[in-house]
Design an enzyme around this catalytic site. Sequence first.
Site, mmCIF file in Angstrom:
data_model
loop_
_atom_site.group_PDB
_atom_site.id
_atom_site.type_symbol
_atom_site.label_atom_id
_atom_site.label_comp_id
_atom_site.label_asym_id
_atom_site.label_seq_id
_atom_site.Cartn_x
_atom_site.Cartn_y
_atom_site.Cartn_z
ATOM 1 N N CYS A 1 35.644 -3.056 -55.984
ATOM 2 C CA CYS A 1 36.173 -1.971 -56.808
ATOM 3 C C CYS A 1 36.167 -2.335 -58.283
ATOM 4 O O CYS A 1 37.233 -2.520 -58.894
ATOM 5 C CB CYS A 1 37.579 -1.622 -56.343
ATOM 6 S SG CYS A 1 37.620 -1.282 -54.587
ATOM 7 N N GLU A 2 35.006 -2.494 -58.849
ATOM 8 C CA GLU A 2 34.828 -2.786 -60.274
ATOM 9 C C GLU A 2 33.466 -2.211 -60.645
ATOM 10 O O GLU A 2 32.497 -2.436 -59.921
ATOM 11 C CB GLU A 2 34.720 -4.304 -60.533
ATOM 12 C CG GLU A 2 35.892 -5.144 -60.185
ATOM 13 C CD GLU A 2 36.901 -5.261 -61.318
ATOM 14 O OE1 GLU A 2 36.586 -4.841 -62.454
ATOM 15 O OE2 GLU A 2 37.999 -5.761 -61.046
ATOM 16 N N TYR B 1 27.429 -12.904 -67.073
ATOM 17 C CA TYR B 1 26.512 -13.179 -68.190
ATOM 18 C C TYR B 1 25.422 -12.121 -68.316
ATOM 19 O O TYR B 1 24.466 -12.323 -69.048
ATOM 20 C CB TYR B 1 25.772 -14.509 -67.990
ATOM 21 C CG TYR B 1 26.593 -15.709 -67.643
ATOM 22 C CD1 TYR B 1 27.480 -16.266 -68.555
ATOM 23 C CD2 TYR B 1 26.431 -16.328 -66.407
ATOM 24 C CE1 TYR B 1 28.191 -17.399 -68.231
ATOM 25 C CE2 TYR B 1 27.147 -17.470 -66.077
ATOM 26 C CZ TYR B 1 28.028 -17.997 -67.003
ATOM 27 O OH TYR B 1 28.725 -19.123 -66.672
ATOM 28 N N ARG C 1 21.610 -27.135 -63.025
ATOM 29 C CA ARG C 1 20.792 -25.965 -62.712
ATOM 30 C C ARG C 1 19.355 -26.319 -62.318
ATOM 31 O O ARG C 1 18.807 -25.756 -61.376
ATOM 32 C CB ARG C 1 20.770 -25.052 -63.941
ATOM 33 C CG ARG C 1 20.140 -23.698 -63.704
ATOM 34 C CD ARG C 1 19.974 -22.947 -65.050
ATOM 35 N NE ARG C 1 21.167 -23.004 -65.853
ATOM 36 C CZ ARG C 1 22.154 -22.106 -65.827
ATOM 37 N NH1 ARG C 1 22.057 -21.063 -65.038
ATOM 38 N NH2 ARG C 1 23.210 -22.254 -66.592
ATOM 39 N N ARG D 1 27.192 -14.352 -61.645
ATOM 40 C CA ARG D 1 26.386 -14.474 -62.862
ATOM 41 C C ARG D 1 25.938 -13.127 -63.449
ATOM 42 O O ARG D 1 25.995 -12.954 -64.676
ATOM 43 C CB ARG D 1 25.175 -15.386 -62.639
ATOM 44 C CG ARG D 1 25.575 -16.828 -62.269
ATOM 45 C CD ARG D 1 24.371 -17.772 -62.200
ATOM 46 N NE ARG D 1 23.828 -18.031 -63.517
ATOM 47 C CZ ARG D 1 22.759 -17.467 -64.020
ATOM 48 N NH1 ARG D 1 22.037 -16.619 -63.290
ATOM 49 N NH2 ARG D 1 22.365 -17.736 -65.229
HETATM 50 C C1 LIG Z 1 27.584 -28.066 -66.910
HETATM 51 C C2 LIG Z 1 27.282 -29.423 -67.383
HETATM 52 C C3 LIG Z 1 26.105 -30.061 -67.001
HETATM 53 C C4 LIG Z 1 25.023 -29.389 -66.197
HETATM 54 O O1 LIG Z 1 24.395 -28.388 -66.932
HETATM 55 P P1 LIG Z 1 23.089 -27.642 -66.365
HETATM 56 O O2 LIG Z 1 22.786 -26.641 -67.394
HETATM 57 O O3 LIG Z 1 23.463 -27.051 -65.058
HETATM 58 O O4 LIG Z 1 22.028 -28.676 -66.225
HETATM 59 C C5 LIG Z 1 25.917 -31.362 -67.391
HETATM 60 N N1 LIG Z 1 26.849 -32.025 -68.140
HETATM 61 C C6 LIG Z 1 27.992 -31.425 -68.532
HETATM 62 C C7 LIG Z 1 28.958 -32.177 -69.341
HETATM 63 C C8 LIG Z 1 28.236 -30.111 -68.180
HETATM 64 O O5 LIG Z 1 29.365 -29.513 -68.601
#
Ligand SMILES: *Cc1c(COP(=O)(O)O)cnc(C)c1O
Length: 426
Positions: A354-355, A328, A288, A324
């Site tokens: 349609c949700e 979430y 992210r 998202r």
């Molecule tokens: C999803 C994931 C990441 C990345 O997570 P971010 O929050 O996007 O930085 C890194 N390592 C593992 C094992 C993951 O499952």
Amino acid sequence: MNANTPACPNLPVPTLQLREGALWLEERPLADIAARFGTPTYVYSRAALESAFTAWQEALAGRRALVCYAVKANSNLGILSVFARLGAGFDIVSAGELARVQAAGGRADRIVFSGVGKTAAEMRIALEAGIRCFNVESAAELERLNAVAGELGSTAPIALRVNPDVDPKTHPYISTGLKGNKFGVAFADAFALYQRAAALPNLRVAGIACHIGSQLLDPAPMAEAAQKLLDLVDRLGAAGIALEHIDLGGGLGIRYRDEMPPTVADYLAPLLAVFAGREEELCFEPGRSLVGNAGLLLTRIEYLKPGETKNFAIVDAAMNDLARPALYDAWHEVVAVTPHDGDEQVYEIVGPICESGDFLAHDRSLKVNAGDLLAILSAGAYGMTMSSNYNTRPRAAEVLIDGSEMHEIRRRETVAELFAAERTLA
Ligand SMILES: *Cc1c(COP(=O)(O)O)cnc(C)c1O
């Protein structure tokens, strides 16, 4: 205004600017992208991707360290190739992601393979590719990997993903390092599992890994996890099991609304203090934080629909494009691409699916007309990769902006492609 116009101070995307009364990404008006490629379209800034990655490299300068981009955040080949050129490693969770990294020019010896459900076939493919490490998440996986490596006459480098049982203080769906979730091996079992791994003939114990959650805004839980890992590393060392690397996973958060994530340097400082004077290579798996704020979803308002209690802006993007909010209840900033004068109204930003859960944002004040473009910000991570074809909607196009250039890094799907693999009954 000129190329040095500062980024909009209230927007989380660093290379987005308000110029000549319209939103630009780098040196391109967003309206140009919609005109050339249509909507909905994911738009990314190369400069934002590169500066996010370099922030990690700079914060780790002088240390033996590898930044492995977590491919699941955004797996477009164009994005992967930007990181591969910068020397990134990659964190993958499937053979499909491995193929993507290879197609994008990423080096296999910089790939770590995470995930609780690796199949024997995926293990074979990854062993043949010569990846850097398997992050193993259970005793059964350890045995299977040993068997598969044996069949191939090769040796599998492994790290155990341990569950340090620290509370990352994030959303329960994206917290992964607590007891009682499916990820990693229990901290208390890790020592014995390492002894088992060391005794298996086709495994090479290379490191240790953890990943405690996502959208972390506080560095303290990571530092706590790091200290726990280090204690285990020392106990293993004393028992003759020496580890070469320590993988601290991903998880650094970004600003979507008013969050105040630490800078990469501030996030890493307490961690690096824990490892001061240590020889092990450090590995990180950010997803992210590398792509989230480098991308936005460009969409057009199809209709404005006044309601008794709410006004709706019905746009051409939907929960199948950006899941998202529905999944979430995540908050994304929504801005008009060409703001104009007039009365501000409060809108529900919804898609055509349609949700009732098909919304992109609630209660946003905007001055807009039907036909206007909206930019849904901070959509670079877990946007396109979580998209679907629900309602037989072709997935969005993806465009990478590099200065004034527009690179279509994924063309829009056609409807025919969506059912090309299907057959009617004879
Ligand atoms: C999803 C994931 C990441 C990345 O997570 P971010 O929050 O996007 O930085 C890194 N390592 C593992 C094992 C993951 O499952």
